[in-house]
Write a protein that holds these residues in place. Structure first.
Motif, PDB file in Angstrom:
ATOM      1  N   GLY A 349      -2.630  -9.752  -0.403  1.00  0.00           N
ATOM      2  CA  GLY A 349      -2.048  -9.758  -1.731  1.00  0.00           C
ATOM      3  C   GLY A 349      -2.155  -8.471  -2.503  1.00  0.00           C
ATOM      4  N   LYS A 350      -2.841  -7.474  -1.978  1.00  0.00           N
ATOM      5  CA  LYS A 350      -2.979  -6.181  -2.641  1.00  0.00           C
ATOM      6  C   LYS A 350      -2.352  -5.096  -1.776  1.00  0.00           C
ATOM      7  N   ALA A 351      -2.195  -3.914  -2.349  1.00  0.00           N
ATOM      8  CA  ALA A 351      -1.595  -2.803  -1.608  1.00  0.00           C
ATOM      9  C   ALA A 351      -2.368  -2.547  -0.312  1.00  0.00           C
ATOM     10  N   LEU A 352      -1.659  -2.360   0.785  1.00  0.00           N
ATOM     11  CA  LEU A 352      -2.282  -2.040   2.067  1.00  0.00           C
ATOM     12  C   LEU A 352      -2.905  -0.651   1.971  1.00  0.00           C
ATOM     13  N   PRO A 353      -4.206  -0.520   2.216  1.00  0.00           N
ATOM     14  CA  PRO A 353      -4.875   0.770   1.983  1.00  0.00           C
ATOM     15  C   PRO A 353      -4.426   1.889   2.911  1.00  0.00           C
ATOM     16  N   ALA A 354      -3.895   1.573   4.082  1.00  0.00           N
ATOM     17  CA  ALA A 354      -3.456   2.615   5.011  1.00  0.00           C
ATOM     18  C   ALA A 354      -2.361   2.047   5.894  1.00  0.00           C
ATOM     19  N   GLU A 355      -1.592   2.939   6.524  1.00  0.00           N
ATOM     20  CA  GLU A 355      -0.472   2.489   7.357  1.00  0.00           C
ATOM     21  C   GLU A 355      -0.948   1.707   8.579  1.00  0.00           C
ATOM     22  N   MET A 368      -4.114 -11.685   5.649  1.00  0.00           N
ATOM     23  CA  MET A 368      -2.675 -11.818   5.437  1.00  0.00           C
ATOM     24  C   MET A 368      -2.059 -10.437   5.204  1.00  0.00           C
ATOM     25  N   PHE A 369      -1.162 -10.041   6.105  1.00  0.00           N
ATOM     26  CA  PHE A 369      -0.503  -8.740   6.070  1.00  0.00           C
ATOM     27  C   PHE A 369       0.973  -8.976   5.776  1.00  0.00           C
ATOM     28  N   GLU A 370       1.543  -8.212   4.834  1.00  0.00           N
ATOM     29  CA  GLU A 370       2.948  -8.375   4.460  1.00  0.00           C
ATOM     30  C   GLU A 370       3.622  -7.011   4.348  1.00  0.00           C
ATOM     31  N   PHE A 371       4.896  -6.981   4.668  1.00  0.00           N
ATOM     32  CA  PHE A 371       5.708  -5.812   4.321  1.00  0.00           C
ATOM     33  C   PHE A 371       7.106  -6.279   3.929  1.00  0.00           C
ATOM     34  N   PHE A 372       7.692  -5.569   2.944  1.00  0.00           N
ATOM     35  CA  PHE A 372       9.038  -5.829   2.447  1.00  0.00           C
ATOM     36  C   PHE A 372       9.847  -4.551   2.674  1.00  0.00           C
ATOM     37  N   VAL A 373      10.942  -4.662   3.400  1.00  0.00           N
ATOM     38  CA  VAL A 373      11.766  -3.490   3.730  1.00  0.00           C
ATOM     39  C   VAL A 373      13.176  -3.699   3.196  1.00  0.00           C
ATOM     40  N   PRO A 374      13.607  -2.903   2.211  1.00  0.00           N
ATOM     41  CA  PRO A 374      14.992  -3.007   1.744  1.00  0.00           C
ATOM     42  C   PRO A 374      15.960  -2.484   2.800  1.00  0.00           C
ATOM     43  N   HIS A 375      17.162  -3.013   2.771  1.00  0.00           N
ATOM     44  CA  HIS A 375      18.161  -2.628   3.772  1.00  0.00           C
ATOM     45  C   HIS A 375      18.369  -1.119   3.803  1.00  0.00           C
ATOM     46  N   ARG A 376      18.405  -0.499   2.639  1.00  0.00           N
ATOM     47  CA  ARG A 376      18.373   0.958   2.516  1.00  0.00           C
ATOM     48  C   ARG A 376      17.269   1.326   1.541  1.00  0.00           C
ATOM     49  N   PRO A 377      16.634   2.444   1.778  1.00  0.00           N
ATOM     50  CA  PRO A 377      15.506   2.819   0.914  1.00  0.00           C
ATOM     51  C   PRO A 377      15.897   2.824  -0.565  1.00  0.00           C
ATOM     52  N   VAL A 378      14.908   2.540  -1.412  1.00  0.00           N
ATOM     53  CA  VAL A 378      15.151   2.440  -2.858  1.00  0.00           C
ATOM     54  C   VAL A 378      14.242   3.425  -3.595  1.00  0.00           C
ATOM     55  N   ARG A 380      11.344   4.751  -6.222  1.00  0.00           N
ATOM     56  CA  ARG A 380       9.956   4.315  -6.396  1.00  0.00           C
ATOM     57  C   ARG A 380       9.867   3.203  -7.454  1.00  0.00           C
ATOM     58  N   GLU A 381      10.645   3.324  -8.509  1.00  0.00           N
ATOM     59  CA  GLU A 381      10.618   2.312  -9.563  1.00  0.00           C
ATOM     60  C   GLU A 381      11.026   0.949  -9.019  1.00  0.00           C
ATOM     61  N   ARG A 382      12.101   0.918  -8.236  1.00  0.00           N
ATOM     62  CA  ARG A 382      12.555  -0.356  -7.654  1.00  0.00           C
ATOM     63  C   ARG A 382      11.545  -0.868  -6.639  1.00  0.00           C
ATOM     64  N   ALA A 383      10.908   0.033  -5.899  1.00  0.00           N
ATOM     65  CA  ALA A 383       9.917  -0.380  -4.911  1.00  0.00           C
ATOM     66  C   ALA A 383       8.708  -1.034  -5.581  1.00  0.00           C
ATOM     67  N   LEU A 384       8.270  -0.477  -6.706  1.00  0.00           N
ATOM     68  CA  LEU A 384       7.147  -1.070  -7.416  1.00  0.00           C
ATOM     69  C   LEU A 384       7.496  -2.470  -7.935  1.00  0.00           C
ATOM     70  N   ALA A 385       8.749  -2.644  -8.348  1.00  0.00           N
ATOM     71  CA  ALA A 385       9.189  -3.970  -8.777  1.00  0.00           C
ATOM     72  C   ALA A 385       9.250  -4.920  -7.590  1.00  0.00           C
ATOM     73  N   LEU A 386       9.712  -4.407  -6.458  1.00  0.00           N
ATOM     74  CA  LEU A 386       9.776  -5.227  -5.240  1.00  0.00           C
ATOM     75  C   LEU A 386       8.388  -5.691  -4.820  1.00  0.00           C
ATOM     76  N   ALA A 387       7.400  -4.844  -5.011  1.00  0.00           N
ATOM     77  CA  ALA A 387       6.024  -5.195  -4.627  1.00  0.00           C
ATOM     78  C   ALA A 387       5.508  -6.403  -5.402  1.00  0.00           C
ATOM     79  N   GLN A 388       6.130  -6.704  -6.529  1.00  0.00           N
ATOM     80  CA  GLN A 388       5.680  -7.839  -7.330  1.00  0.00           C
ATOM     81  C   GLN A 388       6.262  -9.169  -6.845  1.00  0.00           C
ATOM     82  N   GLN A 389       7.202  -9.091  -5.906  1.00  0.00           N
ATOM     83  CA  GLN A 389       7.802 -10.327  -5.402  1.00  0.00           C
ATOM     84  C   GLN A 389       6.758 -11.153  -4.646  1.00  0.00           C
ATOM     85  N   SER A 390       6.866 -12.477  -4.798  1.00  0.00           N
ATOM     86  CA  SER A 390       5.974 -13.399  -4.092  1.00  0.00           C
ATOM     87  C   SER A 390       6.615 -13.817  -2.768  1.00  0.00           C
TER      88      SER A 390
END
Length: 873
Positions: A349-355, A368-378, A380-390
């Motif tokens: 549930g928190k930022a992954l500390p390393a790749e 629990m490991f998660e990653f969200f990948v947009p179809h095309r890169p976005v 930084r602002e949109r990525a931070l918002a995406l990180a809030q998705q459940s």
């Protein structure tokens, strides 16, 4: 004494060639046979009464690969044999014609030779299937290929997809059939890789895959790495908006078409697509791949779970150097040097500390490991918002989205879990790559990475109609009408020329399902233009010089091979399309309907004339029971199946020698209603197809192009159908995720043309219209009626209107109850219900109807819309 006429072609014989002596022996006296010899000369002939003709034939060139062909024209019909095929040990026996061709030294009569062949006890391939026990999926799977295929994830209607590899280690974002171009990776397709566990080791089967709830386009996997197990879930959803029917926008059909392989635009279509191209590709929010892996320690001691998050990867081993990337550990953001973020990663549930991470887990502990990948890169602002998705919220939302779609379709429940799941998964697979704008408008029924094709999209649209998705089917038909040329021609893919007839056929099928006169009025102008195009095309080929060479038949390329001939498949679709056009307009425009029907019938007659001529002049081929049968080429002006090279040529294509004959051949004429399924000609074509071009009753390379399973059903050849049905799906579909390959060889995946034919064959197996008669369970396996079994189809689409039926077997198996409901005004006059008892028992009593024992069928005449039948055993 009989008058025997001879015609010898290539009269100059080689001085060194030796004559071959053969005898033609008839069962009954024959008169005035006319013998034609091609590539050979007649050295001598003698008539031994009215039942025998002896010939000595000398090849013109013994070194030639082209065989000497001998054609015998006599009552009841002509036939041709290859001179080199004749032998005393395996004589050419044509029982339907009452004739045997053998070595001249033969002294026996026709009856004696025929009796000796029968005593050998040989069987054709179809006879072997009929004599064997009924097959099932497990038996077919034991010998069939076990394909592991990509899984495609998306949100439907939108061309933004993710292709997950069969090892669940890499994935590629795609625009329908094409790569997603990124400025950061200009020399290779956008490709990402991730890793769960230690990697590739000595054990096989350490990964299992399935669909969520067995049917939804949500990929589940389990990785076995000794004590550590990883439970994986991957799906696609939107970046910000909830995934619902109301928020789904989709991609305009013209832009989607541009991203389908093989697409074809007129200049006007290309210009229209260009105007909206950029707008359609640059939606305000991305489609996102959501992925989660939950690691659990199932051992008895602490163990390490290993994770590597999604990172740019080489598309192939020889791809160029990867671009530079950075990783923001504080926020779990992977970014290109451009600053655009390609992945958001989390751990518990928190930022992954390393790749890459190793996490020590005590027995029973999870990570629990998660990653969200947009179809095309976005950004930084949109990525931070995406990180809030459940992830959990998005997963629940996606499940509900796909469940709702299934709920709007006909409800099937089959006693075989795998097939039951494949029907529902298959419908969603078709929908996943049906592109277009929502909530209304034209839809593109794509077929894997290819754009829509009038022929290959046909089963997709027709299965949608079968499942009650009539509006979706109509919108998919609109794709072909919107792209129709001004002259009426319909051509969307790779130069194929059969689409006009095929689309008219699918339109006719849609009208049979719906009887939607408002729709018919709307599409009438398109129908008229298409029919006119076919008629003009035929008229161009009604030239006197084509008499005997395909007079009146359309010429053109049918599929991928560059064969611009007068093929039977092309002309069968033209006939079928015109016949359906006439049927649709019978009430709305009777004069126009009559004109189309007259042309269709004339075309049908010309097709049959050309086929009769081809059968007469094509060399006969042997069957497994010692008989021989006439064969036909895939087009006019060739003799015999091209795979046998009677007139030479190079015909290998798509990983098989049989493709043009089996996948594009004359057996299509039965499916296309030019030939009745029970006609003797249909039997000849079916036998040749089975003996030469199938294994396990399955065609080579791209098996769902062969329509012989439908022919078996029409002929009540149940075991033969079931053999083809099981053996094909077991070898061409991924047994874990139910997606289909195009070919047995590696080619293209998520091939919905193949999947749709499987679905239509399953539909026909359960219910099949036969004129005014509805046939139920005509291809159902016996195992479907085991004690306690239940089978149900509710609110399916049919020619007779909405249809529901079910079968229930009591726990002890002594009673089978069938219920049928088809209450509309279009209901069938007769219902035939095949009830195959698993132990081949006959019922002791049947509550109503006429029981036909040899077909295990109850016939209900005068059906009033509802029936209940109980069979006691």
């Amino acid at each position: 004494m009989r008058r025997i006429a001879f015609l010898t072609l290539f009269a100059m014989a080689s001085l060194t060639a030796a004559a071959k002596d053969v005898s033609i022996i008839w069962a009954k006296p024959t008169t005035a046979p006319h013998v034609t010899i091609d590539r050979g000369t007649l050295a001598s002939s003698a008539s031994a009464g009215a039942t025998r003709l002896d010939l000595a034939v000398t090849p013109v060139n013994e070194a030639s690969a082209l065989p000497v062909l001998v054609t015998v024209e006599t009552a009841p019909r002509a036939f041709t044999f290859t001179l080199s095929d004749v032998s005393a040990d395996y004589p050419v026996w044509l029982p339907e014609d009452g004739v045997i061709v053998t070595d001249r030294t033969e002294t026996r009569t026709y009856e004696q030779i025929a009796a000796a062949i029968r005593r050998r006890g040989g069987q054709t391939k179809l006879q072997q299937i009929a004599a064997a026990a009924e097959t099932n999926f497990d038996r077919a799977a034991a010998t069939g290929r076990d394909l592991k295929l990509q899984t495609w994830l998306g949100v439907t209607r939108d061309i933004r997809l993710f292709r997950i590899d069969e090892n669940m280690e890499t994935f590629q974002p795609k625009f329908a059939g094409y790569d997603t171009p990124l400025p950061e990776t200009p020399k290779q397709p956008a490709t990402y890789a991730f890793q769960l566990g230690r990697g590739w080791g000595p054990r096989r089967d350490t990964l299992t895959r399935r669909l969520d709830e067995q049917v939804l386009p949500i990929l589940r996997g389990e990785v076995d790495d000794d004590a550590i197990h990883y439970d994986v879930t991957m799906f696609a959803s939107l970046e910000r908006s909830p995934l619902t029917a109301e928020t789904l926008r989709g991609t305009d059909y013209l832009v989607a078409d541009a991203f389908g392989h093989g697409h074809m635009f007129t200049p006007a279509q290309a210009e229209a697509e260009k105007k909206i191209h950029e707008t359609e590709l640059n939606s305000p929010e991305e489609v996102v791949l959501y992925a989660r892996a939950v690691a659990i320690n199932r051992g008895s001691a602490p163990q390490y779970a290993l994770f590597r998050t999604a990172m740019p990867s080489l598309a192939t081993p020889i791809s160029p150097k990867l671009p530079e990337t950075t990783y923001d550990a504080a926020h779990g953001l992977g970014a290109f040097a451009s600053g655009r973020v390609f992945a958001v990663s989390k751990l518990n549930g928190k930022a992954l500390p390393a790749e890459e991470m190793s996490v020590l887990l005590r027995p029973g502990e999870t990570a629990m490991f998660e990653f969200f990948v947009p179809h095309r890169p976005v950004s930084r602002e949109r990525a931070l918002a995406l990180a809030q998705q459940s992830f959990d919220h998005r997963l629940g939302e996606a499940r509900m989205f796909w469940r709702v779609k299934l709920h709007t379709a006909a409800q099937w429940k089959l006693p075989e879990a795998r097939i039951d799941e494949m029907v529902r998964a298959g419908l969603l697979h078709l929908d996943l790559i049906t592109y277009g704008r929502e909530p209304a408008g034209t839809l593109l029924p794509a077929i894997g990475l290819y754009t829509a094709i009038g022929s290959e999209s046909a089963p997709i649209i027709q299965f949608m109609d079968s499942m009650g998705w009539h509006d979706t089917a109509a919108r998919a038909i609109d794709f072909f009408l919107q792209k129709q040329h001004d002259d009426g021609f319909i051509q969307n893919f790779n130069g194929y020329m059969l689409e006009t007839g095929a689309v008219l056929w699918t339109m006719g099928e849609h009208y049979r399902y719906t009887r939607d006169d408002a729709w018919l009025q709307r599409v009438h102008p398109h129908l008229t233009k298409a029919a006119a195009y076919l008629i003009k095309w035929r008229e161009r080929n009604m030239q006197p010089e084509l008499r005997g060479k395909g007079y009146g038949l359309l010429d053109g390329k049918t599929a991928d091979p560059e064969d611009p001939y007068r093929s039977y498949m092309l002309n069968g679709y033209a006939y079928l399309g015109l016949a359906r056009a006439a049927e649709m307009l019978r009430t709305a425009a009777p004069e126009e309907s009559a004109r189309y029907l007259a042309v269709a019938n004339a075309l049908r007659a010309d097709i049959r004339t050309a086929l009769d001529d081809a059968l007469a002049h094509s060399p006969v081929v042997p069957l497994g029971d010692g008989t021989w049968v006439r064969a036909a080429p895939p087009w006019t002006n060739y003799r015999g199946p091209v795979m046998l090279h009677a007139d030479g040529g190079r015909w290998f294509t798509h990983w098989t020698m049989t493709g043009r004959d089996s996948l594009l051949g004359p057996l299509y004429l039965v499916f296309q209603e030019v030939i009745g399924p029970r006609e003797p000609i249909a039997n000849e074509l079916l036998q040749v197809n089975s003996e030469l071009m199938l294994r396990d009753n399955v065609a080579f390379s791209q098996p769902y192009y062969s329509r012989h399973p439908w022919v078996h059903l029409q002929r009540c050849e149940t075991k033969e159908f079931i053999q083809a049905w099981y053996a094909t799906v077991a070898a061409l579909a991924d047994r874990s995720t139910y997606t289909f390959s195009e070919h047995f060889a590696p080619a293209s995946y998520h091939k919905t043309h193949e999947e749709a034919w499987f679905l239509m064959e399953t539909r026909w197996m359960l219910y099949l219209e036969d004129g005014p008669t509805l046939r139920l369970f005509s291809g159902a396996p016996r195992a479907y009626f085991q004690p306690g079994a239940k089978l149900s189809v509710q609110k399916a689409g049919s020619y007779f209107g909405p249809l529901s039926f079910d079968a229930a077997v009591t726990p002890e198996g002594r009673e089978i109850k069938i219920t049928v409901d088809c209450p509309g005004t279009r209901r069938p006059g007769t219902v035939e219900i095949r009830v195959p008892h698993p132990q081949n028992l006959q019922p002791t009593s049947v509550s109503s109807g006429e029981y036909i024992a040899d077909r295990e069928t109850v016939r209900l005449s005068g059906f009033d819309g509802h029936a209940e039948i109980v069979l006691h055993y």
